[in-house]
Design an enzyme around this catalytic site. Structure first.
Site, PDB file in Angstrom:
ATOM      1  N   ASP A  11       0.862  -1.189   0.000  1.00 13.82           N
ATOM      2  CA  ASP A  11       0.000   0.000   0.000  1.00 13.82           C
ATOM      3  C   ASP A  11       0.902   1.243   0.000  1.00 13.82           C
ATOM      4  O   ASP A  11       0.868   2.057   0.900  1.00 13.82           O
ATOM      5  CB  ASP A  11      -0.981   0.003   1.181  1.00 13.82           C
ATOM      6  CG  ASP A  11      -0.293   0.018   2.532  1.00 13.82           C
ATOM      7  OD1 ASP A  11       0.896  -0.378   2.620  1.00 13.82           O
ATOM      8  OD2 ASP A  11      -0.932   0.424   3.528  1.00 13.82           O
ATOM      9  N   ASP A  16       6.845   1.207   2.311  1.00 15.84           N
ATOM     10  CA  ASP A  16       6.663   0.244   1.217  1.00 15.84           C
ATOM     11  C   ASP A  16       7.631   0.572   0.072  1.00 15.84           C
ATOM     12  O   ASP A  16       8.183  -0.325  -0.569  1.00 15.84           O
ATOM     13  CB  ASP A  16       5.239   0.280   0.651  1.00 15.84           C
ATOM     14  CG  ASP A  16       4.161   0.110   1.691  1.00 15.84           C
ATOM     15  OD1 ASP A  16       3.579  -0.973   1.769  1.00 15.84           O
ATOM     16  OD2 ASP A  16       3.887   1.085   2.413  1.00 15.84           O
ATOM     17  N   ASN A  41      -2.439   2.882   3.458  1.00 16.03           N
ATOM     18  CA  ASN A  41      -1.855   4.160   3.872  1.00 16.03           C
ATOM     19  C   ASN A  41      -2.591   5.331   3.248  1.00 16.03           C
ATOM     20  O   ASN A  41      -2.826   6.357   3.890  1.00 16.03           O
ATOM     21  CB  ASN A  41      -0.376   4.217   3.474  1.00 16.03           C
ATOM     22  CG  ASN A  41       0.496   3.320   4.320  1.00 16.03           C
ATOM     23  OD1 ASN A  41       0.316   3.224   5.527  1.00 16.03           O
ATOM     24  ND2 ASN A  41       1.458   2.666   3.684  1.00 16.03           N
ATOM     25  N   THR A 124       2.698  -5.970   3.025  1.00 13.73           N
ATOM     26  CA  THR A 124       3.109  -4.833   3.843  1.00 13.73           C
ATOM     27  C   THR A 124       1.983  -3.817   4.030  1.00 13.73           C
ATOM     28  O   THR A 124       2.223  -2.694   4.479  1.00 13.73           O
ATOM     29  CB  THR A 124       4.341  -4.136   3.222  1.00 13.73           C
ATOM     30  OG1 THR A 124       4.012  -3.663   1.912  1.00 13.73           O
ATOM     31  CG2 THR A 124       5.522  -5.082   3.154  1.00 13.73           C
ATOM     32  N   PHE A 165      -1.652  -0.687  12.580  1.00 13.78           N
ATOM     33  CA  PHE A 165      -2.450  -0.119  11.498  1.00 13.78           C
ATOM     34  C   PHE A 165      -2.967  -1.152  10.508  1.00 13.78           C
ATOM     35  O   PHE A 165      -4.171  -1.206  10.214  1.00 13.78           O
ATOM     36  CB  PHE A 165      -1.633   0.950  10.758  1.00 13.78           C
ATOM     37  CG  PHE A 165      -2.317   1.507   9.555  1.00 13.78           C
ATOM     38  CD1 PHE A 165      -3.302   2.475   9.676  1.00 13.78           C
ATOM     39  CD2 PHE A 165      -1.993   1.061   8.275  1.00 13.78           C
ATOM     40  CE1 PHE A 165      -3.953   2.988   8.557  1.00 13.78           C
ATOM     41  CE2 PHE A 165      -2.633   1.567   7.150  1.00 13.78           C
ATOM     42  CZ  PHE A 165      -3.611   2.537   7.292  1.00 13.78           C
ATOM     43  N   ASN A 166      -2.096  -1.978   9.930  1.00 11.06           N
ATOM     44  CA  ASN A 166      -2.533  -2.901   8.881  1.00 11.06           C
ATOM     45  C   ASN A 166      -3.576  -3.883   9.384  1.00 11.06           C
ATOM     46  O   ASN A 166      -4.538  -4.202   8.674  1.00 11.06           O
ATOM     47  CB  ASN A 166      -1.334  -3.663   8.316  1.00 11.06           C
ATOM     48  CG  ASN A 166      -0.419  -2.794   7.482  1.00 11.06           C
ATOM     49  OD1 ASN A 166      -0.859  -1.807   6.889  1.00 11.06           O
ATOM     50  ND2 ASN A 166       0.855  -3.132   7.438  1.00 11.06           N
ATOM     51  N   HIS A 238       9.414   0.358   8.518  1.00 13.85           N
ATOM     52  CA  HIS A 238       8.824  -0.911   8.958  1.00 13.85           C
ATOM     53  C   HIS A 238       8.892  -1.984   7.866  1.00 13.85           C
ATOM     54  O   HIS A 238       9.346  -3.108   8.099  1.00 13.85           O
ATOM     55  CB  HIS A 238       7.344  -0.707   9.325  1.00 13.85           C
ATOM     56  CG  HIS A 238       7.075   0.430  10.247  1.00 13.85           C
ATOM     57  ND1 HIS A 238       7.100   0.290  11.618  1.00 13.85           N
ATOM     58  CD2 HIS A 238       6.760   1.714  10.008  1.00 13.85           C
ATOM     59  CE1 HIS A 238       6.802   1.450  12.187  1.00 13.85           C
ATOM     60  NE2 HIS A 238       6.586   2.331  11.223  1.00 13.85           N
ATOM     61  N   ASP A 239       8.394  -1.645   6.673  1.00 10.54           N
ATOM     62  CA  ASP A 239       8.220  -2.645   5.619  1.00 10.54           C
ATOM     63  C   ASP A 239       9.545  -3.160   5.075  1.00 10.54           C
ATOM     64  O   ASP A 239       9.637  -4.308   4.629  1.00 10.54           O
ATOM     65  CB  ASP A 239       7.374  -2.069   4.481  1.00 10.54           C
ATOM     66  CG  ASP A 239       5.968  -1.695   4.927  1.00 10.54           C
ATOM     67  OD1 ASP A 239       5.530  -2.210   5.970  1.00 10.54           O
ATOM     68  OD2 ASP A 239       5.323  -0.886   4.242  1.00 10.54           O
TER      69      ASP A 239
END
Length: 317
Positions: A11, A16, A41, A124, A165-166, A238-239
């Site tokens: 996303d 990402d 996102n 992700t 979040f995800n 993060h991703d």
């Protein structure tokens, strides 16, 4: 050595984007089958355009397929920490290429069928596309070797006190994926939060003279700028950690737990609930199912990224 067949579901999103750049830089180790996009996102039109434009800007012709515009059962909730477009102030050249003719669900299945049971799936964003693919193609669970997700958390959250979040955006989808019976590694928020970009790393990245490093620096600078608008002096990738963990699993400390996802709670919507104390040990339907990241070798992680970006025909100056 044969290359790892990988399908990425994104996303895009600043972090990402860094994960996608890492994938392009790892072409000697992986075969990137396809990239699918999902709303998360930012809305789908933006995540899809960001993905296609970034890949084409970097010279990649990998197929990009559009996916779900909204979660399985809920309205879409986006974040603010990636800016209005998802990439902060970064403006990519608009590609004239078309998206792949198949949608994300069929593209995921196509990737799996072409990989002879060896496909690594990396998600992700919200897991809407994979959940829909598993519902449409029941045999898909036997065609994916392992799922990696940046999502969930063993402790804490960033959307609620308990939810990442995800997982929060589409908890029903995350629950389907977690319970699909496919080997899975969860690189959760409580570990990826440790990837706050250190200034020394950004300084070293600025010294690398190639388009990949320059794009990564632009994206990281944009992420820092957006976060500072909201009072934060750091940004996380993060991703990228979830991608790097596929190729360098030794960087993560993993512990296996039985994990399920809360879909009904008000305070706990999207919480990835782990059995820390063995209360489910006697239930054969609730055995340890997820390899969960509990720590990361940060020094090793930053070294891997510097090496990855620095080895792409660039020179440190």
């Amino acid at each position: 050595m044969s290359k790892l067949p990988i399908h990425m579901d994104v996303d895009t999103g600043t972090d990402d984007a860094i994960a996608l750049l890492c994938a392009l830089l790892s072409e000697d180790q992986i075969e990137l089958k396809a990239v699918t996009t999902v709303a998360g996102n930012v809305p789908l039109d933006l995540t899809s355009a960001n993905t296609l434009n970034l890949l084409r800007c970097m010279g990649s012709k990998v197929k990009v397929a559009r996916g779900a515009e909204k979660p399985l059962e809920r309205e879409l909730e986006c974040t603010v920490c990636h800016g209005k477009t998802g990439l902060g102030s970064v403006q990519l050249p608009e590609s004239q290429d078309s998206f792949y003719e198949k949608d994300a669900v069929d593209t995921i299945y196509e990737s799996a069928c072409s990989a002879d049971g060896e496909l690594i799936f990396l998600g992700t964003g919200p897991e809407t596309n994979l959940a829909k693919a598993l519902m449409k193609y029941p045999d898909l669970k036997d065609k994916i070797k392992r799922i990696y997700v940046m999502g969930g958390a063993l402790h804490g959250g960033n959307m609620t006190l308990a939810s990442e979040f995800n997982a929060y955006v589409d908890p029903e989808a995350f629950k389907i994926v977690v319970n699909a019976g496919i080997p899975m590694t969860m690189v959760g928020l409580d570990v990826t939060l440790k990837t706050a970009i250190p200034m020394w790393f950004l300084d070293e990245m600025r010294k690398i003279d190639n388009p990949y490093a320059r794009m990564a620096v632009d994206v990281m600078d944009a992420s820092l700028a957006v976060n500072r608008e909201y009072g934060y002096d750091e940004a996380n990738i993060h991703d990228a950690l979830a991608f790097i963990a596929i190729l360098y699993p030794e960087l993560l400390t993993l512990k296996k737990y039985y994990v399920d996802v809360e879909t009904q709670g008000v305070l706990t919507r999207g919480m990835t609930v782990a059995d820390f104390t063995g209360v489910c040990e006697m239930d054969p339907a609730k055995q340890e199912n997820i390899d969960c990241a509990v720590n990361v070798d940060l020094e090793g992680f930053w070294k891997v990224l510097l090496s990855l970006f620095g080895n792409r025909g660039g020179s440190k100056v």
